[in-house]
Design a protein around this motif. Structure first.
Motif, PDB file in Angstrom:
ATOM      1  N   GLY A 236       0.791  -1.228   0.000  1.00 49.23           N
ATOM      2  CA  GLY A 236       0.000   0.000   0.000  1.00 49.23           C
ATOM      3  C   GLY A 236       0.816   1.268   0.000  1.00 49.23           C
ATOM      4  O   GLY A 236       0.404   2.279  -0.574  1.00 49.23           O
ATOM      5  N   GLN A 237       2.000   1.240   0.623  1.00 49.47           N
ATOM      6  CA  GLN A 237       2.792   2.459   0.712  1.00 49.47           C
ATOM      7  C   GLN A 237       3.333   2.902  -0.645  1.00 49.47           C
ATOM      8  O   GLN A 237       3.796   4.036  -0.797  1.00 49.47           O
ATOM      9  CB  GLN A 237       3.946   2.259   1.682  1.00 49.47           C
ATOM     10  N   LEU A 238       3.281   2.007  -1.640  1.00 50.25           N
ATOM     11  CA  LEU A 238       3.789   2.337  -2.967  1.00 50.25           C
ATOM     12  C   LEU A 238       2.678   2.632  -3.971  1.00 50.25           C
ATOM     13  O   LEU A 238       2.890   2.578  -5.175  1.00 50.25           O
ATOM     14  CB  LEU A 238       4.686   1.199  -3.482  1.00 50.25           C
ATOM     15  N   VAL A 239       1.470   2.907  -3.465  1.00 54.52           N
ATOM     16  CA  VAL A 239       0.385   3.422  -4.315  1.00 54.52           C
ATOM     17  C   VAL A 239       0.620   4.925  -4.468  1.00 54.52           C
ATOM     18  O   VAL A 239       0.897   5.613  -3.485  1.00 54.52           O
ATOM     19  CB  VAL A 239      -0.978   3.156  -3.641  1.00 54.52           C
ATOM     20  N   PRO A 240       0.554   5.483  -5.694  1.00 59.46           N
ATOM     21  CA  PRO A 240       0.202   4.882  -6.987  1.00 59.46           C
ATOM     22  C   PRO A 240       1.412   4.489  -7.828  1.00 59.46           C
ATOM     23  O   PRO A 240       1.280   4.326  -9.037  1.00 59.46           O
ATOM     24  CB  PRO A 240      -0.569   6.024  -7.652  1.00 59.46           C
ATOM     25  N   SER A 241       2.595   4.352  -7.200  1.00 58.74           N
ATOM     26  CA  SER A 241       3.807   4.064  -7.974  1.00 58.74           C
ATOM     27  C   SER A 241       3.723   2.751  -8.741  1.00 58.74           C
ATOM     28  O   SER A 241       4.398   2.585  -9.761  1.00 58.74           O
ATOM     29  CB  SER A 241       5.022   4.028  -7.038  1.00 58.74           C
TER      30      SER A 241
ATOM     31  N   ASN B 194      -5.774   2.970   8.869  1.00 60.73           N
ATOM     32  CA  ASN B 194      -4.486   2.837   8.194  1.00 60.73           C
ATOM     33  C   ASN B 194      -4.606   2.808   6.676  1.00 60.73           C
ATOM     34  O   ASN B 194      -3.692   3.247   5.976  1.00 60.73           O
ATOM     35  CB  ASN B 194      -3.755   1.580   8.687  1.00 60.73           C
ATOM     36  N   THR B 195      -5.707   2.275   6.163  1.00 60.09           N
ATOM     37  CA  THR B 195      -5.887   2.277   4.708  1.00 60.09           C
ATOM     38  C   THR B 195      -5.967   3.702   4.172  1.00 60.09           C
ATOM     39  O   THR B 195      -5.382   4.023   3.132  1.00 60.09           O
ATOM     40  CB  THR B 195      -7.166   1.518   4.320  1.00 60.09           C
ATOM     41  N   PHE B 196      -6.649   4.575   4.890  1.00 62.83           N
ATOM     42  CA  PHE B 196      -6.794   5.973   4.440  1.00 62.83           C
ATOM     43  C   PHE B 196      -5.490   6.745   4.636  1.00 62.83           C
ATOM     44  O   PHE B 196      -5.132   7.580   3.797  1.00 62.83           O
ATOM     45  CB  PHE B 196      -7.937   6.653   5.200  1.00 62.83           C
ATOM     46  N   ILE B 197      -4.775   6.473   5.735  1.00 66.91           N
ATOM     47  CA  ILE B 197      -3.471   7.115   5.929  1.00 66.91           C
ATOM     48  C   ILE B 197      -2.511   6.695   4.815  1.00 66.91           C
ATOM     49  O   ILE B 197      -1.738   7.518   4.302  1.00 66.91           O
ATOM     50  CB  ILE B 197      -2.890   6.730   7.310  1.00 66.91           C
ATOM     51  N   THR B 198      -2.582   5.430   4.427  1.00 60.37           N
ATOM     52  CA  THR B 198      -1.723   4.920   3.351  1.00 60.37           C
ATOM     53  C   THR B 198      -2.049   5.589   2.021  1.00 60.37           C
ATOM     54  O   THR B 198      -1.139   5.990   1.280  1.00 60.37           O
ATOM     55  CB  THR B 198      -1.886   3.395   3.225  1.00 60.37           C
ATOM     56  N   LEU B 199      -3.339   5.707   1.709  1.00 59.94           N
ATOM     57  CA  LEU B 199      -3.740   6.358   0.462  1.00 59.94           C
ATOM     58  C   LEU B 199      -3.348   7.835   0.463  1.00 59.94           C
ATOM     59  O   LEU B 199      -2.950   8.383  -0.567  1.00 59.94           O
ATOM     60  CB  LEU B 199      -5.252   6.216   0.252  1.00 59.94           C
ATOM     61  N   PHE B 200      -3.467   8.474   1.608  1.00 65.58           N
ATOM     62  CA  PHE B 200      -3.044   9.877   1.711  1.00 65.58           C
ATOM     63  C   PHE B 200      -1.540   9.996   1.434  1.00 65.58           C
ATOM     64  O   PHE B 200      -1.091  10.899   0.722  1.00 65.58           O
ATOM     65  CB  PHE B 200      -3.372  10.424   3.105  1.00 65.58           C
ATOM     66  N   GLY B 201      -0.754   9.089   1.984  1.00 65.48           N
ATOM     67  CA  GLY B 201       0.683   9.104   1.729  1.00 65.48           C
ATOM     68  C   GLY B 201       1.003   8.893   0.261  1.00 65.48           C
ATOM     69  O   GLY B 201       1.985   9.436  -0.253  1.00 65.48           O
ATOM     70  N   GLY B 202       0.150   8.110  -0.446  1.00 68.22           N
ATOM     71  CA  GLY B 202       0.367   7.880  -1.860  1.00 68.22           C
ATOM     72  C   GLY B 202       0.280   9.141  -2.687  1.00 68.22           C
ATOM     73  O   GLY B 202       0.911   9.253  -3.739  1.00 68.22           O
ATOM     74  N   ALA B 203      -0.513  10.117  -2.227  1.00 66.32           N
ATOM     75  CA  ALA B 203      -0.636  11.387  -2.948  1.00 66.32           C
ATOM     76  C   ALA B 203       0.680  12.145  -2.972  1.00 66.32           C
ATOM     77  O   ALA B 203       0.906  12.995  -3.839  1.00 66.32           O
ATOM     78  CB  ALA B 203      -1.724  12.246  -2.312  1.00 66.32           C
ATOM     79  N   LEU B 204       1.545  11.849  -2.022  1.00 63.34           N
ATOM     80  CA  LEU B 204       2.844  12.520  -1.935  1.00 63.34           C
ATOM     81  C   LEU B 204       3.966  11.673  -2.524  1.00 63.34           C
ATOM     82  O   LEU B 204       5.130  12.079  -2.497  1.00 63.34           O
ATOM     83  CB  LEU B 204       3.160  12.831  -0.467  1.00 63.34           C
ATOM     84  N   ASN B 205       3.625  10.492  -3.024  1.00 59.61           N
ATOM     85  CA  ASN B 205       4.615   9.568  -3.570  1.00 59.61           C
ATOM     86  C   ASN B 205       4.643   9.677  -5.084  1.00 59.61           C
ATOM     87  O   ASN B 205       3.709   9.243  -5.755  1.00 59.61           O
ATOM     88  CB  ASN B 205       4.293   8.144  -3.133  1.00 59.61           C
TER      89      ASN B 205
ATOM     90  N   ILE C 246       5.031   9.227   6.860  1.00 60.73           N
ATOM     91  CA  ILE C 246       3.661   8.715   6.829  1.00 60.73           C
ATOM     92  C   ILE C 246       3.547   7.432   7.642  1.00 60.73           C
ATOM     93  O   ILE C 246       2.490   7.132   8.212  1.00 60.73           O
ATOM     94  CB  ILE C 246       3.226   8.469   5.366  1.00 60.73           C
ATOM     95  N   ALA C 247       4.637   6.672   7.728  1.00 59.26           N
ATOM     96  CA  ALA C 247       4.602   5.401   8.468  1.00 59.26           C
ATOM     97  C   ALA C 247       4.479   5.611   9.968  1.00 59.26           C
ATOM     98  O   ALA C 247       3.975   4.725  10.678  1.00 59.26           O
ATOM     99  CB  ALA C 247       5.848   4.583   8.154  1.00 59.26           C
TER     100      ALA C 247
END
Length: 491
Positions: free
Chosen positions: A321-326, A389-400, A426-427
């Motif tokens: 999840g931490q590598l969404v949307p990469s 955690n799913t939403f925190i992960t998706l939010f972090g993806g916006a910065l990835n 984000i972690a």
């Protein structure tokens, strides 16, 4: 010629468009290597005295020899997942008069500079020095130490051969877990026969020749294996692979997000990097064994168990999840040019992580063995993973905005492809927030109050799912074109 090869690689690194990012990551890796190297030296220097205190009736060198098999088994597993084998662009070298043997020797020589080889050196060298200070025979200690180094190099060359195959994972992982379980329950102690072999190796210095021959043999096999395919025609020829169609029609029940889910499942099944991450997330299921078997955590610091519960059911969420949307970086531009609502794209990622958490929770059922309180803690952690955690992960993806090569040969852990320092920030809330939510009610009310608070926080997140997804969608929309431009850059 070796000096010139080093010059080529230095120019390739410093002239790359991603030099600053690569330099920052390498500095972090160097600092981490120094940190863990220091721990290894301290551990090696104090190991003799620790073992002497824990098992006073047994010679520390015998104790080490009895259990050193687990060190090597763990080393094989860790190398498989983490060790990044050195590579270089050899295609241009094939067209100029440079001996193939020179290039191959250089490639194999680079593998000896791996941190994992130095790790054994940093652990066993201080231990050997302590042995010499304590009056152990110099010849025996020296030959034993050199034998350990040759065995370490042998594992290094073995990893070079098997790094492209998942066979090592399917064999070594169950064997390692099985051997530990058999030893723990006193059914069969593999340490005894292996210990006899290593003790014989220590007591008979001339047996040093056996690890040396093993190391030379594996080096020769690697040399022949690389040389066999070291031709320009083989390097530039396209390999045609048959693609097996997979019936994923059962996923149509998810409605409008089904096409995205199918795409993600196919991506995981067909590409090397996602497969590695999927296997890596499986190991998170065993994370609780470290905490739930320690009375200090269960009785005195139960709030730490909330941390373990998050990892048990959130392995896929935290790694994949931490590598969404990469994950979609190779075709992200095409994806964004379609008439597809961003909301559906994000919702599909959310469903994928939720399903992974549910599956992990089902697989964690054996933890009932440690008591219902532990199992309820895992259940509360699963709800927290789904609801927050799913939403925190998706939010972090916006910065990835770091692209990923899906079929890169790099290992999942060591691969910095797709790495973003923002992920580290984000972690933090994903790991610390559940501890805080559980700790406050636990401290002032009771253990069950902490469980209820942790589960309730996740439940509230599920209830306000649409609100969170709408906010996250707006963030993705604002950075959409920056993300497209970043993914278009080639490393």
């Amino acid at each position: 010629m070796i000096k010139r090869f080093l010059s080529f690689e230095w120019k390739q690194f410093t002239r790359a468009s991603y030099f600053q990012k690569g330099l920052a990551i390498k500095i972090l890796l160097i600092l981490a290597s120094i940190y863990f190297g220091g721990i290894a030296i301290i551990m090696g220097g104090s190991m003799f005295f620790i073992l002497k205190e824990l098992v006073p009736e047994v010679d520390p060198i015998i104790t080490i020899n009895n259990f050193i098999v687990y060190w090597f088994l763990f080393e094989i597993l860790i190398r498989y997942f983490i060790q990044q084998l050195p590579v270089m662009n050899v295609k241009p070298l094939m067209t100029i008069p440079i001996k193939r043997n020179t290039v191959i020797h250089y490639l194999l020589g680079k593998t000896t500079l791996s941190f994992f080889n130095f790790l054994s050196l940093l652990v066993f060298l201080p231990f050997s020095i302590v042995l010499l200070v304590k009056g152990y025979p110099v010849l025996n200690v020296f030959c034993w130490f050199v034998s350990i180094l040759f065995l370490t190099l042998s594992i290094n060359y073995l990893n070079f051969l098997v790094n492209k195959s998942n066979l090592v994972f399917y064999i070594i992982a169950p064997v390692l877990i099985g051997l530990i379980g058999l030893e723990y329950y006193n059914i069969f102690a593999i340490s005894k026969p292996i210990g006899v072999a290593f003790n014989t190796l220590y007591n008979t210095p001339y047996l040093l020749i056996l690890p040396l021959l093993l190391c030379i043999g594996l080096y020769y096999i690697n040399f022949k294996y690389i040389k066999k395919g070291f031709y320009l025609d083989d390097a530039i020829s396209k390999k045609v692979k048959a693609v097996n169609a997979t019936d994923l029609s059962w996923m149509n029940r998810f409605g409008s997000v089904a096409p995205f889910l199918k795409n993600d499942v196919k991506m995981i099944m067909r590409n090397a990097r996602p497969k590695q991450v999927l296997m890596m997330s499986f190991f998170f299921l065993f994370y609780g064994l470290f905490f739930f078997t320690q009375e200090v955590y269960v009785e005195k610091m139960p709030y730490i168990l909330a941390f373990a519960a998050i990892f048990i059911t959130g392995g896929f969420l935290l790694s994949f999840g931490q590598l969404v949307p990469s994950w979609d970086s190779e075709y992200y531009k095409m994806l964004m040019s379609q008439n597809i609502p961003y909301r559906q794209y994000l919702e599909s990622k959310w469903y994928l992580m939720v399903v992974a958490v549910i599956i992990a929770f089902i697989l964690s059922t054996p933890y009932i063995y440690f008591g219902w309180d532990i199992y309820f803690m895992i259940a509360a952690g699963a709800l927290f993973n789904i609801g927050l955690n799913t939403f925190i992960t998706l939010f972090g993806g916006a910065l990835n905005r770091v692209p990923i090569e899906l079929n890169t040969k790099a290992k999942a852990f060591s691969n910095t492809n797709g790495f973003n320092p923002t992920q580290l920030l984000i972690a933090l809330p994903k790991m610390l927030l559940p501890i805080i939510i559980f700790f406050i009610p636990y401290q002032f009310i009771s253990f069950n109050a902490g469980l209820i608070a942790l589960a309730a926080s996740g439940t509230l997140g599920i209830v306000f799912k649409n609100f969170f997804l709408n906010k996250i969608e707006n963030i993705y929309q604002k950075g959409k074109y920056k993300t497209v431009a970043a993914f278009s850059e080639k490393n």
